[in-house]
Scaffold this motif. Structure first.
Motif, PDB file in Angstrom:
ATOM      1  N   UNK A  90       3.671   7.114  -8.240  1.00 14.77           N
ATOM      2  CA  UNK A  90       2.872   5.957  -8.628  1.00 14.77           C
ATOM      3  C   UNK A  90       2.468   5.193  -7.380  1.00 14.77           C
ATOM      4  N   UNK A  91       1.286   4.587  -7.417  1.00 13.58           N
ATOM      5  CA  UNK A  91       0.862   3.780  -6.279  1.00 13.58           C
ATOM      6  C   UNK A  91      -0.612   3.994  -5.990  1.00 13.58           C
ATOM      7  N   UNK A  92      -1.104   3.384  -4.933  1.00 17.44           N
ATOM      8  CA  UNK A  92      -0.343   2.552  -3.996  1.00 17.44           C
ATOM      9  C   UNK A  92      -0.036   1.165  -4.556  1.00 17.44           C
ATOM     10  N   UNK A  93       1.005   0.545  -3.984  1.00 18.40           N
ATOM     11  CA  UNK A  93       1.353  -0.812  -4.372  1.00 18.40           C
ATOM     12  C   UNK A  93       0.291  -1.783  -3.871  1.00 18.40           C
ATOM     13  N   UNK A  94       0.207  -2.953  -4.469  1.00 15.51           N
ATOM     14  CA  UNK A  94      -0.743  -3.960  -3.976  1.00 15.51           C
ATOM     15  C   UNK A  94      -0.317  -4.473  -2.596  1.00 15.51           C
ATOM     16  N   UNK A  95      -1.177  -5.272  -1.980  1.00 18.93           N
ATOM     17  CA  UNK A  95      -0.888  -5.786  -0.642  1.00 18.93           C
ATOM     18  C   UNK A  95       0.337  -6.691  -0.625  1.00 18.93           C
ATOM     19  N   UNK A  96       0.743  -7.181  -1.768  1.00 16.58           N
ATOM     20  CA  UNK A  96       1.978  -7.968  -1.835  1.00 16.58           C
ATOM     21  C   UNK A  96       3.203  -7.115  -1.535  1.00 16.58           C
ATOM     22  N   UNK A  97       3.067  -5.789  -1.695  1.00  7.65           N
ATOM     23  CA  UNK A  97       4.175  -4.882  -1.441  1.00  7.65           C
ATOM     24  C   UNK A  97       5.215  -4.826  -2.524  1.00  7.65           C
TER      25      UNK A  97
ATOM     26  N   UNK B  15       9.835   5.737  -1.068  1.00 10.17           N
ATOM     27  CA  UNK B  15       8.712   4.821  -0.896  1.00 10.17           C
ATOM     28  C   UNK B  15       7.965   5.298   0.344  1.00 10.17           C
ATOM     29  N   UNK B  16       6.695   5.693   0.154  1.00 13.62           N
ATOM     30  CA  UNK B  16       5.950   6.333   1.241  1.00 13.62           C
ATOM     31  C   UNK B  16       4.705   5.524   1.588  1.00 13.62           C
ATOM     32  N   UNK B  17       4.393   5.478   2.880  1.00 13.69           N
ATOM     33  CA  UNK B  17       3.139   4.890   3.328  1.00 13.69           C
ATOM     34  C   UNK B  17       1.979   5.802   2.963  1.00 13.69           C
ATOM     35  N   UNK B  18       0.769   5.235   3.023  1.00 13.81           N
ATOM     36  CA  UNK B  18      -0.422   6.016   2.741  1.00 13.81           C
ATOM     37  C   UNK B  18      -0.570   7.133   3.769  1.00 13.81           C
ATOM     38  N   UNK B  19      -1.231   8.199   3.349  1.00 22.23           N
ATOM     39  CA  UNK B  19      -1.484   9.321   4.244  1.00 22.23           C
ATOM     40  C   UNK B  19      -2.910   9.798   4.078  1.00 22.23           C
ATOM     41  N   UNK B  20      -3.455  10.332   5.166  1.00 21.80           N
ATOM     42  CA  UNK B  20      -4.813  10.889   5.113  1.00 21.80           C
ATOM     43  C   UNK B  20      -4.773  12.404   5.198  1.00 21.80           C
ATOM     44  N   UNK B  21      -3.607  12.997   4.949  1.00 22.62           N
ATOM     45  CA  UNK B  21      -3.446  14.440   5.121  1.00 22.62           C
ATOM     46  C   UNK B  21      -3.331  15.160   3.786  1.00 22.62           C
ATOM     47  N   UNK B  22      -4.053  14.709   2.798  1.00 26.16           N
ATOM     48  CA  UNK B  22      -4.079  15.397   1.515  1.00 26.16           C
ATOM     49  C   UNK B  22      -2.709  15.433   0.864  1.00 26.16           C
ATOM     50  N   UNK B  23      -2.187  16.621   0.581  1.00 20.47           N
ATOM     51  CA  UNK B  23      -0.918  16.711  -0.145  1.00 20.47           C
ATOM     52  C   UNK B  23       0.300  16.394   0.713  1.00 20.47           C
TER      53      UNK B  23
ATOM     54  N   UNK C 206       0.803  -1.224   0.000  1.00 24.54           N
ATOM     55  CA  UNK C 206       0.000   0.000   0.000  1.00 24.54           C
ATOM     56  C   UNK C 206       0.835   1.272   0.000  1.00 24.54           C
ATOM     57  N   UNK C 207       2.111   1.165  -0.333  1.00 27.13           N
ATOM     58  CA  UNK C 207       2.976   2.343  -0.375  1.00 27.13           C
ATOM     59  C   UNK C 207       2.983   2.960  -1.768  1.00 27.13           C
ATOM     60  N   UNK C 208       3.227   4.256  -1.833  1.00 28.96           N
ATOM     61  CA  UNK C 208       3.385   4.939  -3.113  1.00 28.96           C
ATOM     62  C   UNK C 208       4.866   5.077  -3.431  1.00 28.96           C
ATOM     63  N   UNK C 209       5.172   5.183  -4.721  1.00 27.19           N
ATOM     64  CA  UNK C 209       6.539   5.336  -5.192  1.00 27.19           C
ATOM     65  C   UNK C 209       6.709   6.735  -5.759  1.00 27.19           C
ATOM     66  N   UNK C 210       7.864   7.347  -5.486  1.00 30.05           N
ATOM     67  CA  UNK C 210       8.128   8.707  -5.969  1.00 30.05           C
ATOM     68  C   UNK C 210       9.539   8.767  -6.536  1.00 30.05           C
ATOM     69  N   UNK C 211       9.680   9.436  -7.667  1.00 33.04           N
ATOM     70  CA  UNK C 211      10.989   9.752  -8.222  1.00 33.04           C
ATOM     71  C   UNK C 211      11.222  11.244  -8.079  1.00 33.04           C
ATOM     72  N   UNK C 212      12.350  11.595  -7.478  1.00 35.70           N
ATOM     73  CA  UNK C 212      12.681  12.979  -7.166  1.00 35.70           C
ATOM     74  C   UNK C 212      13.965  13.348  -7.888  1.00 35.70           C
TER      75      UNK C 212
END
Length: 472
Positions: free
Chosen positions: A418-425, A445-453, A403-409
């Motif tokens: 991109x994301x979130x990843x499936x439960x397989x991770x 690689x970031x966990x889900x967030x409920x804080x908008x941006x 359930x993590x998102x991927x970011x390229x910086x």
């Protein structure tokens, strides 16, 4: 003040607000002293809300004196203990056994914070006469473990034992490190190398133990990482004193790295004030992810941008647990480094080069590469040299991050999410760019967030892959 054999004396004083960082209280040690025992206490008056109260650290220097550089250093416990002893054959954790030379010794008091009313202290010193014991010859952990040849190795380079303000023995820390899947650890007790010989039994073919110190100044903390066994690095200065350059050289001459720790921490004296010109790497992630780490990440990324645009040396990032006691988790986070083997020299070389990423646990793996059309490729900490308009394919592979998102910086900011990843991770990301568009690419690689941006809690991040020629 002199003492008769087996005599006990009490030393008292009061430190006003604004006292020096270190106050030295002398006492005389006569010939034939077998043991020095010290206990101390100080008052803790009530203070207004938001005002620091009294906190007093302590250590000791022997008859060789208190000059910067530590020729007379015999131990430091900070505020972790109210008493300690020294003999030739033994000493309290944090202190160094050895001969008790006759002459003027000094108790080193560190008024960490002083209440508006001042800080009154009372110190009891007991000297016991007798034949000295035999000082043990220190045995240190080996500088290599079995390893797997050139591979990715996991480690935690910021750990505290009961030889400073931790509560775990080296053996207990080593057991937790093995359970966390670590290949190497680093001893980082505050302002003392006293733990170094006590790590020998904790090491093994499966666990490399590196030695060092967390140098705890009033203007920030820095890891003297992977120094020669027994190396003492002094902490009694501020940025304004202009001595940190020589201290950093001492660390490197002892084979170690200079790594500012938790540079954006807001505790008294914790934030880094010496700049990064002398740093070999920086601890961006310290313990569970907090706003301090987010600020450190942003500052590190801004420094990367400056380095690639002005031709400076990019500063690699690390992550460590700073674990002291339960429930602190050894290996949260951990630095995963590509090294030629599981040796002190190889691990330090990988960290210095930035061939590493930081992950929250052993379950998380990250692979980031950049590939040119001719097949040449580079990974984290490496450079893909190519003309500015060369098409480059960036590939990110992640496991263990459900359930993590991927970011390229890049030096332009976050350019792909991109994301979130499936439960397989498990997941991947592909992106096309050129060296003209991106001087470097790093991954988060970031966990889900409920804080908008607001980005989620970090699960892993990498050091950059650099693109294009080195700028002069």
């Amino acid at each position: 003040m002199s003492f008769a054999p087996a005599d006990t004396r009490t030393l008292r004083g009061t430190l006003p607000p604004g006292s020096p960082d270190h106050v030295y209280v002398p006492f005389e040690v006569p010939p034939g002293t077998r043991e020095i025992a010290v206990s101390y206490a100080y008052d803790r008056p009530s203070v207004p809300a938001g005002t620091p109260g009294n906190a007093l650290d302590i250590g000791v220097f022997d008859e060789r004196g208190t000059d910067l550089g530590g020729g007379g250093f015999r131990g430091w416990s900070g505020g972790a203990r109210t008493e300690f002893f020294l003999r030739a054959d033994d000493a309290t954790p944090g202190y160094l056994p050895g001969p008790l030379g006759a002459g003027t010794w000094h108790l080193a008091l560190g008024p960490y914070t002083v209440a508006p009313q001042g800080l009154s202290y009372e110190i009891t010193v007991t000297l016991t006469a007798g034949a000295p014991g035999v000082t043990p010859v220190p045995v240190y952990p080996p500088e290599r473990a079995a390893g797997r040849g050139r591979d990715w190795y996991r480690g935690d380079c910021h750990l505290h034992s009961w030889h400073s303000d931790g509560r775990r023995t080296p053996a207990e820390i080593a057991a937790l490190a093995r359970a966390a899947g670590l290949d190497f650890v680093h001893s980082s007790d505050h302002n003392t190398p006293a733990s170094h010989p006590h790590w020998a039994d904790a090491a093994g073919d499966d666990l490399l133990v590196m030695l060092g110190e967390e140098v705890t100044t009033r203007n920030g903390h820095v890891l003297a990482l992977g120094t020669d066994p027994g190396t003492f690095v002094d902490w009694r200065y501020r940025a304004r004193d202009g001595v940190f350059g020589s201290v950093a050289r001492q660390v490197r001459e002892a084979g170690g790295l200079v790594v500012p720790a938790h540079p954006c921490a807001d505790c008294v004296g914790c934030g880094w004030r010496f700049g990064f010109a002398e740093a070999d790497a920086v601890e961006v992630w310290n313990g569970p992810w907090t706003p301090d780490d987010e600020a450190a990440l942003a500052a590190w990324d801004a420094a990367l941008v400056t380095s690639v645009r002005e031709g400076g040396r990019p500063l690699p990032a690390m992550g460590n647990s700073d674990a002291h006691r339960d429930p602190d988790t050894v290996g949260l986070p951990q630095t995963v480094v590509l090294a030629d083997g599981l040796t002190r020299a190889a691990v330090l070389a990988g960290l210095r080069a930035g061939r590493s990423y930081v992950a929250e646990s052993r379950t998380v793996t990250v692979a980031l590469t950049a590939t040119a059309p001719d097949g040449r490729h580079a990974g984290v900490g490496e450079r893909l040299t190519a003309p500015p308009d060369t098409p480059v394919t960036v590939a990110l592979e992640v496991t263990g991050s459900p359930r993590c998102s991927l970011r390229l910086v890049t030096d332009q900011g976050v350019l792909l999410t991109s994301g979130p990843l499936p439960v397989s991770g498990t997941g991947s990301l592909r992106w096309r760019t050129t060296p003209a568009q991106a001087s470097y690419v790093r991954a988060e690689v970031r966990h889900e967030t409920a804080a908008g941006p607001v980005p989620g809690v970090m699960a892993a991040f990498t050091n950059p892959v650099f693109l294009g020629p080195v700028r002069a």
